[in-house]
Motif scaffolding. Sequence first.
Motif, short mmCIF file in Angstrom:
data_model
loop_
_atom_site.label_atom_id
_atom_site.label_comp_id
_atom_site.label_asym_id
_atom_site.label_seq_id
_atom_site.Cartn_x
_atom_site.Cartn_y
_atom_site.Cartn_z
N GLY A 189 -25.22 8.47 -12.40
CA GLY A 189 -25.75 8.31 -13.76
C GLY A 189 -24.67 8.47 -14.81
N ASN A 190 -25.00 9.21 -15.88
CA ASN A 190 -24.08 9.53 -16.96
C ASN A 190 -23.34 8.31 -17.50
N ARG A 191 -22.02 8.30 -17.46
CA ARG A 191 -21.23 7.23 -18.06
C ARG A 191 -21.47 5.87 -17.41
N HIS A 192 -22.07 5.87 -16.22
CA HIS A 192 -22.30 4.61 -15.51
C HIS A 192 -23.56 3.89 -15.98
N ILE A 193 -24.46 4.58 -16.63
CA ILE A 193 -25.74 3.99 -17.03
C ILE A 193 -25.57 2.80 -17.98
N PRO A 194 -24.77 2.89 -19.05
CA PRO A 194 -24.61 1.71 -19.92
C PRO A 194 -24.02 0.50 -19.18
N ARG A 195 -23.16 0.75 -18.23
CA ARG A 195 -22.55 -0.34 -17.46
C ARG A 195 -23.60 -1.03 -16.59
N ILE A 196 -24.44 -0.22 -15.95
CA ILE A 196 -25.51 -0.76 -15.10
C ILE A 196 -26.50 -1.54 -15.96
N ASN A 197 -26.87 -0.98 -17.10
CA ASN A 197 -27.81 -1.66 -17.99
C ASN A 197 -27.26 -3.01 -18.45
N LYS A 198 -25.97 -3.07 -18.73
CA LYS A 198 -25.35 -4.33 -19.15
C LYS A 198 -25.45 -5.37 -18.04
N LEU A 199 -25.19 -4.96 -16.81
CA LEU A 199 -25.30 -5.90 -15.69
C LEU A 199 -26.72 -6.40 -15.51
N ASP A 200 -27.70 -5.53 -15.75
CA ASP A 200 -29.09 -5.92 -15.57
C ASP A 200 -29.58 -6.93 -16.61
N GLU A 201 -28.79 -7.13 -17.67
CA GLU A 201 -29.17 -8.08 -18.72
C GLU A 201 -28.81 -9.52 -18.37
N VAL A 202 -27.91 -9.72 -17.45
CA VAL A 202 -27.43 -11.08 -17.17
C VAL A 202 -27.89 -11.55 -15.79
N GLY A 203 -27.82 -12.84 -15.60
CA GLY A 203 -28.21 -13.43 -14.32
C GLY A 203 -29.46 -14.29 -14.48
N GLU A 204 -29.90 -14.80 -13.36
CA GLU A 204 -31.05 -15.69 -13.36
C GLU A 204 -32.33 -14.91 -13.53
#
Length: 149
Positions: free
Chosen positions: A134-149
């Motif tokens: 979690g922690n500092r990784h959450i914004p990075r994960i959220n960003k990835l979840d915004e893109v794609g099909e």
Amino acid sequence: MKVKITSDHGGHLAKIELAKRLQAKGYEVELRGSENSETSVSYSEIGINFAKEIIADNDFQNNRYVAFCGSGIGISIALNRFKKIRCARVANVQEAKLAKLHNNANVLCMGGRLLTSDEIEAIFNEWEKTQFEGNRHIPRINKLDEVGE
């Protein structure tokens, strides 16, 4: 816990062996993809179908997902085209740990022709037991979840 495992023909034998080992430990295992290792099937089609199944799965957060192709590369590319899929193609226990710890990988992918059955089992065990930091990784994960099909 339910583990869903898919593969193309290149990862078929690894899929079957991992399924046997996990069932012996009490996991409920469902197999997808290839029927055997002799009949060629497309890693891209298998990966796309698996991604769509994962996304539609009502128990997405509680199930575990594993994918194989010969190298693990092709099917991981197919899976990672979809929102909410964070498929990590790993080759050792340390990568499995980091894939979950830092990237919250929700699909584990391996090269069925590149690893032994013992290595595959050890990689799965490490990935499955590791908790997302979690922690500092959450914004990075959220960003990835915004893109794609």
